[in-house]
Design a protein around this motif. Structure first.
Motif, mmCIF file in Angstrom:
data_model
loop_
_atom_site.group_PDB
_atom_site.id
_atom_site.type_symbol
_atom_site.label_atom_id
_atom_site.label_comp_id
_atom_site.label_asym_id
_atom_site.label_seq_id
_atom_site.Cartn_x
_atom_site.Cartn_y
_atom_site.Cartn_z
ATOM 1 N N LEU A 76 -71.820 -20.114 -51.507
ATOM 2 C CA LEU A 76 -72.880 -19.938 -50.515
ATOM 3 C C LEU A 76 -72.430 -20.377 -49.131
ATOM 4 C CD1 LEU A 76 -75.945 -21.092 -52.621
ATOM 5 C CD2 LEU A 76 -75.182 -18.766 -52.168
ATOM 6 N N THR A 77 -71.631 -21.427 -49.053
ATOM 7 C CA THR A 77 -71.089 -21.867 -47.768
ATOM 8 C C THR A 77 -70.111 -20.834 -47.228
ATOM 9 O OG1 THR A 77 -71.380 -24.183 -48.375
ATOM 10 C CG2 THR A 77 -69.825 -23.716 -46.603
ATOM 11 N N ILE A 78 -69.326 -20.237 -48.080
ATOM 12 C CA ILE A 78 -68.387 -19.189 -47.661
ATOM 13 C C ILE A 78 -69.144 -17.976 -47.127
ATOM 14 C CG2 ILE A 78 -66.648 -17.542 -48.486
ATOM 15 C CD1 ILE A 78 -65.724 -19.809 -50.420
ATOM 16 N N ILE A 79 -70.212 -17.594 -47.802
ATOM 17 C CA ILE A 79 -71.025 -16.464 -47.337
ATOM 18 C C ILE A 79 -71.594 -16.770 -45.950
ATOM 19 C CG2 ILE A 79 -73.171 -15.174 -47.738
ATOM 20 C CD1 ILE A 79 -72.561 -15.461 -50.770
ATOM 21 N N ALA A 80 -72.129 -17.970 -45.780
ATOM 22 C CA ALA A 80 -72.681 -18.360 -44.483
ATOM 23 C C ALA A 80 -71.595 -18.366 -43.409
ATOM 24 C CB ALA A 80 -73.345 -19.729 -44.577
ATOM 25 N N VAL A 119 -68.511 -24.267 -36.882
ATOM 26 C CA VAL A 119 -67.733 -25.510 -36.864
ATOM 27 C C VAL A 119 -68.517 -26.643 -37.523
ATOM 28 C CG1 VAL A 119 -66.778 -27.291 -35.337
ATOM 29 C CG2 VAL A 119 -66.300 -24.874 -34.895
ATOM 30 N N ILE A 120 -69.797 -26.749 -37.216
ATOM 31 C CA ILE A 120 -70.614 -27.798 -37.835
ATOM 32 C C ILE A 120 -70.711 -27.583 -39.347
ATOM 33 C CG2 ILE A 120 -72.957 -28.749 -37.982
ATOM 34 C CD1 ILE A 120 -73.127 -28.288 -34.911
ATOM 35 N N LEU A 121 -70.907 -26.339 -39.763
ATOM 36 C CA LEU A 121 -70.973 -26.035 -41.196
ATOM 37 C C LEU A 121 -69.691 -26.453 -41.910
ATOM 38 C CD1 LEU A 121 -72.397 -24.601 -43.629
ATOM 39 C CD2 LEU A 121 -71.232 -22.510 -42.884
ATOM 40 N N LEU A 122 -68.547 -26.129 -41.310
ATOM 41 C CA LEU A 122 -67.268 -26.383 -41.976
ATOM 42 C C LEU A 122 -66.765 -27.815 -41.808
ATOM 43 C CD1 LEU A 122 -65.413 -23.039 -41.200
ATOM 44 C CD2 LEU A 122 -66.664 -23.684 -43.279
ATOM 45 N N LYS A 123 -67.042 -28.436 -40.677
ATOM 46 C CA LYS A 123 -66.523 -29.790 -40.422
ATOM 47 C C LYS A 123 -67.476 -30.897 -40.854
ATOM 48 C CE LYS A 123 -62.593 -28.780 -38.550
ATOM 49 N NZ LYS A 123 -61.330 -29.163 -39.151
ATOM 50 N N VAL A 124 -68.778 -30.701 -40.639
ATOM 51 C CA VAL A 124 -69.759 -31.721 -41.004
ATOM 52 C C VAL A 124 -70.257 -31.477 -42.423
ATOM 53 C CG1 VAL A 124 -72.006 -32.742 -40.446
ATOM 54 C CG2 VAL A 124 -70.447 -32.058 -38.604
ATOM 55 N N GLY A 125 -70.674 -30.228 -42.672
ATOM 56 C CA GLY A 125 -71.143 -29.856 -43.999
ATOM 57 C C GLY A 125 -72.391 -30.609 -44.417
ATOM 58 N N ILE A 135 -82.213 -3.225 -38.643
ATOM 59 C CA ILE A 135 -83.177 -4.113 -39.305
ATOM 60 C C ILE A 135 -82.574 -4.761 -40.556
ATOM 61 C CG2 ILE A 135 -85.399 -4.245 -40.526
ATOM 62 C CD1 ILE A 135 -86.400 -2.061 -38.543
ATOM 63 N N PRO A 136 -82.056 -3.998 -41.519
ATOM 64 C CA PRO A 136 -81.484 -4.663 -42.698
ATOM 65 C C PRO A 136 -80.242 -5.475 -42.373
ATOM 66 C CG PRO A 136 -81.262 -2.270 -42.880
ATOM 67 C CD PRO A 136 -82.086 -2.546 -41.673
ATOM 68 N N LEU A 137 -79.474 -5.051 -41.364
ATOM 69 C CA LEU A 137 -78.298 -5.829 -40.980
ATOM 70 C C LEU A 137 -78.707 -7.198 -40.445
ATOM 71 C CD1 LEU A 137 -75.227 -6.020 -40.484
ATOM 72 C CD2 LEU A 137 -75.659 -5.088 -38.215
ATOM 73 N N GLU A 138 -79.709 -7.223 -39.571
ATOM 74 C CA GLU A 138 -80.169 -8.498 -39.017
ATOM 75 C C GLU A 138 -80.792 -9.389 -40.084
ATOM 76 O OE1 GLU A 138 -80.999 -6.767 -34.540
ATOM 77 O OE2 GLU A 138 -82.557 -6.620 -36.064
ATOM 78 N N LEU A 139 -81.557 -8.813 -40.977
ATOM 79 C CA LEU A 139 -82.152 -9.601 -42.060
ATOM 80 C C LEU A 139 -81.089 -10.105 -43.034
ATOM 81 C CD1 LEU A 139 -85.408 -7.530 -42.702
ATOM 82 C CD2 LEU A 139 -85.139 -9.646 -41.350
ATOM 83 N N ALA A 140 -80.079 -9.281 -43.295
ATOM 84 C CA ALA A 140 -78.979 -9.701 -44.172
ATOM 85 C C ALA A 140 -78.188 -10.851 -43.538
ATOM 86 C CB ALA A 140 -78.061 -8.523 -44.475
ATOM 87 N N LEU A 141 -77.939 -10.763 -42.225
ATOM 88 C CA LEU A 141 -77.248 -11.864 -41.547
ATOM 89 C C LEU A 141 -78.076 -13.145 -41.620
ATOM 90 C CD1 LEU A 141 -75.684 -10.113 -38.425
ATOM 91 C CD2 LEU A 141 -74.458 -11.375 -40.201
ATOM 92 N N ALA A 142 -79.380 -13.023 -41.432
ATOM 93 C CA ALA A 142 -80.257 -14.198 -41.524
ATOM 94 C C ALA A 142 -80.159 -14.839 -42.901
ATOM 95 C CB ALA A 142 -81.701 -13.803 -41.228
ATOM 96 N N LEU A 143 -80.236 -14.041 -43.945
ATOM 97 C CA LEU A 143 -80.166 -14.577 -45.310
ATOM 98 C C LEU A 143 -78.796 -15.142 -45.622
ATOM 99 C CD1 LEU A 143 -82.223 -11.870 -47.228
ATOM 100 C CD2 LEU A 143 -82.902 -14.226 -46.719
ATOM 101 N N ALA A 144 -77.747 -14.466 -45.165
ATOM 102 C CA ALA A 144 -76.391 -14.937 -45.431
ATOM 103 C C ALA A 144 -76.129 -16.275 -44.738
ATOM 104 C CB ALA A 144 -75.379 -13.897 -44.982
ATOM 105 N N ILE A 145 -76.552 -16.387 -43.486
ATOM 106 C CA ILE A 145 -76.350 -17.639 -42.756
ATOM 107 C C ILE A 145 -77.150 -18.777 -43.382
ATOM 108 C CG2 ILE A 145 -76.744 -18.790 -40.531
ATOM 109 C CD1 ILE A 145 -76.021 -16.031 -39.229
ATOM 110 N N ALA A 146 -78.325 -18.467 -43.916
ATOM 111 C CA ALA A 146 -79.180 -19.482 -44.523
ATOM 112 C C ALA A 146 -78.773 -19.834 -45.952
ATOM 113 C CB ALA A 146 -80.640 -19.012 -44.499
ATOM 114 N N CYS A 147 -77.777 -19.189 -46.499
ATOM 115 C CA CYS A 147 -77.358 -19.427 -47.900
ATOM 116 C C CYS A 147 -77.202 -20.908 -48.275
ATOM 117 C CB CYS A 147 -76.064 -18.697 -48.192
ATOM 118 S SG CYS A 147 -76.287 -17.031 -48.818
ATOM 119 N N PRO A 148 -76.576 -21.735 -47.460
ATOM 120 C CA PRO A 148 -76.414 -23.126 -47.878
ATOM 121 C C PRO A 148 -77.713 -23.890 -48.100
ATOM 122 C CG PRO A 148 -74.839 -22.588 -46.182
ATOM 123 C CD PRO A 148 -75.782 -21.430 -46.273
ATOM 124 N N VAL A 149 -78.805 -23.398 -47.583
ATOM 125 C CA VAL A 149 -80.094 -24.042 -47.834
ATOM 126 C C VAL A 149 -80.378 -24.068 -49.334
ATOM 127 C CG1 VAL A 149 -82.598 -23.829 -47.459
ATOM 128 C CG2 VAL A 149 -81.009 -23.444 -45.576
#
Length: 134
Positions: free
Chosen positions: A4-8, A67-73, A116-130
């Motif tokens: 999930l972190t890799i996807i984000a 950077v925050i995702l990968l360095k701080v986590g 529309i689906p591209l933007e929603l997919a990016l939103a979900l992908a970025i939020a994966c680590p949640v």
């Protein structure tokens, strides 16, 4: 590092690349968003807006979150990635409303049903680590 972190990270990287493209090729950004600089010679600066808003801003927001995702986590990285994910969700929401409400102004749907689906997919992908917290 979890899947999930890799996807984000990949989604944040894609957003950063879009920003980088707009930063160095404002004509490309102009074509993507289908806006044109003001033709009034007394009001120059349209390309500056493409480079700044669609370029530098998009690039730096995504790179900072990456950077925050990968360095701080961990838990604290959520404070960096969730606003970016929410931004993409908001873009998809706004574009959906435009598709429904602005039929006269849009003249044709064009690329709106693609974005529309591209933007929603990016939103979900970025939020994966949640999903790690639940």
């Amino acid at each position: 590092m979890s899947v999930l972190t890799i996807i984000a990270a990949l989604a944040l990287g894609a957003g950063a690349l879009m920003g980088l493209g707009a930063l160095f090729a404002p004509g490309w950004a102009q074509g993507v968003v289908r806006l044109v600089p003001d033709p009034d010679p007394a009001r120059p600066g349209g390309y500056s807006e493409f480079r700044a808003t669609y370029g530098g801003l998009l690039f730096m927001v995504h790179m900072t979150a990456l950077v925050i995702l990968l360095k701080v986590g961990g838990f604290y990285s959520l404070f960096a990635i969730m606003p970016v994910a929410a931004g993409w969700f908001g873009a998809g929401l706004g574009r959906s409303l435009s598709l429904l409400l602005d039929t006269k102004e849009n003249r044709a749907a064009g690329m709106i049903p693609v974005w529309i689906p591209l933007e929603l997919a990016l939103a979900l992908a970025i939020a994966c680590p949640v999903l790690h917290i639940g």
